[in-house]
Design a protein around this motif. Structure first.
Motif, mmCIF file in Angstrom:
data_model
loop_
_atom_site.group_PDB
_atom_site.id
_atom_site.type_symbol
_atom_site.label_atom_id
_atom_site.label_comp_id
_atom_site.label_asym_id
_atom_site.label_seq_id
_atom_site.Cartn_x
_atom_site.Cartn_y
_atom_site.Cartn_z
ATOM 1 N N GLN A 74 0.846 -1.184 0.000
ATOM 2 C CA GLN A 74 0.000 0.000 0.000
ATOM 3 C C GLN A 74 0.883 1.236 0.000
ATOM 4 O O GLN A 74 2.053 1.187 0.386
ATOM 5 N N ARG A 215 -12.337 -0.991 -1.524
ATOM 6 C CA ARG A 215 -12.579 -0.845 -0.097
ATOM 7 C C ARG A 215 -11.267 -0.555 0.642
ATOM 8 O O ARG A 215 -11.211 0.322 1.515
ATOM 9 N N HIS A 216 -10.217 -1.270 0.301
ATOM 10 C CA HIS A 216 -8.919 -1.033 0.947
ATOM 11 C C HIS A 216 -8.395 0.354 0.602
ATOM 12 O O HIS A 216 -7.893 1.091 1.475
ATOM 13 N N HIS A 218 -10.062 2.984 -0.364
ATOM 14 C CA HIS A 218 -10.902 4.032 0.212
ATOM 15 C C HIS A 218 -10.558 4.283 1.682
ATOM 16 O O HIS A 218 -10.513 5.426 2.137
ATOM 17 N N ARG A 219 -10.298 3.196 2.413
ATOM 18 C CA ARG A 219 -9.901 3.361 3.819
ATOM 19 C C ARG A 219 -8.612 4.156 3.937
ATOM 20 O O ARG A 219 -8.457 4.994 4.838
ATOM 21 N N LEU A 220 -7.670 3.899 3.027
ATOM 22 C CA LEU A 220 -6.411 4.626 3.062
ATOM 23 C C LEU A 220 -6.602 6.091 2.671
ATOM 24 O O LEU A 220 -6.013 6.989 3.266
ATOM 25 N N SER A 222 -9.213 7.974 2.886
ATOM 26 C CA SER A 222 -10.064 8.799 3.748
ATOM 27 C C SER A 222 -9.731 8.646 5.217
ATOM 28 O O SER A 222 -10.399 9.218 6.065
ATOM 29 N N GLY A 223 -8.702 7.870 5.519
ATOM 30 C CA GLY A 223 -8.372 7.595 6.901
ATOM 31 C C GLY A 223 -7.728 8.744 7.648
ATOM 32 O O GLY A 223 -7.388 9.772 7.154
#
Length: 223
Positions: A74, A215-216, A218-220, A222-223
């Motif tokens: 990532q 999904r992965h 997006h979490r990164l 917007s985290g």
């Protein structure tokens, strides 16, 4: 990893009119047929968010193994936002940070699912097409909402899809990725035909509406 070799580099500090001209010049380089690696072992999701009231663009890339869909790499890149919000020109606002994130990866993915449009775009050159043409990586556009086009009624079961059409041309597909939930808007990006794009979106989708790649990422983002 060495810097990404861009196939069609161009300036990013441009006006909206110049950006449209770049889209029109590059859309002829989109490969709408399957030219995927023979054995795909990595798939990636790309998503972009913004920080500090939109002043900072935050791009995230999540690389998953295939077929296991476990996160293996990532990267996040932050750059000053240099292009205004203009519908249809989001790639000029987002791709510079995406390229910066891709360059941080240990290994480039075989296939990228972009959170956004590909060919289903007013000028047939959304972010998935733009990123694919620049990098040469196979890309698919997976939008959560429709940008352009019309479609017929869609059945409720997972895997159901109908063509998305605009001006007499099939520009993508409306896909039910999970039974009874809102559909996704899938279109080719680069080096992938539409039927193959649909197949890969479903392969990358588990129990949720969005593919695991998205999904992965997006979490990164917007985290």
């Amino acid at each position: 990893m060495p810097p990404i070799l861009l196939h069609h580099p161009h300036p990013w500090n441009v006006t909206p009119a110049e950006a449209i001209a770049i889209q029109q010049a590059l859309r002829g380089h989109v490969l709408a047929e399957d030219q995927l690696p023979p054995d795909i072992s990595t798939v990636a999701g790309v998503d972009v968010g913004f920080e500090d009231g939109g002043k900072i663009t935050r791009a995230a890339v999540a690389v998953l193994d295939y077929p296991g869909l476990a996160l293996i790499d990532q990267a996040i890149a932050r750059l000053p936002t240099a292009f205004p919000y203009v519908p249809g020109l989001l790639s000029f606002r987002e791709i510079p940070a995406v390229l910066a994130a891709l360059e941080q990866l240990d290994t480039l993915p075989d296939l990228i699912l972009c959170d956004g449009q590909g060919y289903a775009h007013p000028r047939r050159f959304g972010i998935a097409c733009h990123l694919g043409v620049l990098t040469g990586i196979a890309t698919i556009g997976v939008g959560k909402s429709r940008l352009v086009g019309r479609h017929g009624e869609l059945a409720a079961e997972k895997g159901a899809w109908v063509p998305l059409e605009d001006k007499g041309e099939i520009i993508g597909a409306v896909l039910r990725s999970r039974a009874g939930v809102s559909p996704l808007y899938v279109s080719i990006g680069h080096r992938v035909g539409l039927s193959t794009a649909l197949d890969w979106v479903l392969r990358c989708t588990g129990r949720y509406r969005l593919p695991e790649t998205t999904r992965h990422a997006h979490r990164l983002a917007s985290g």
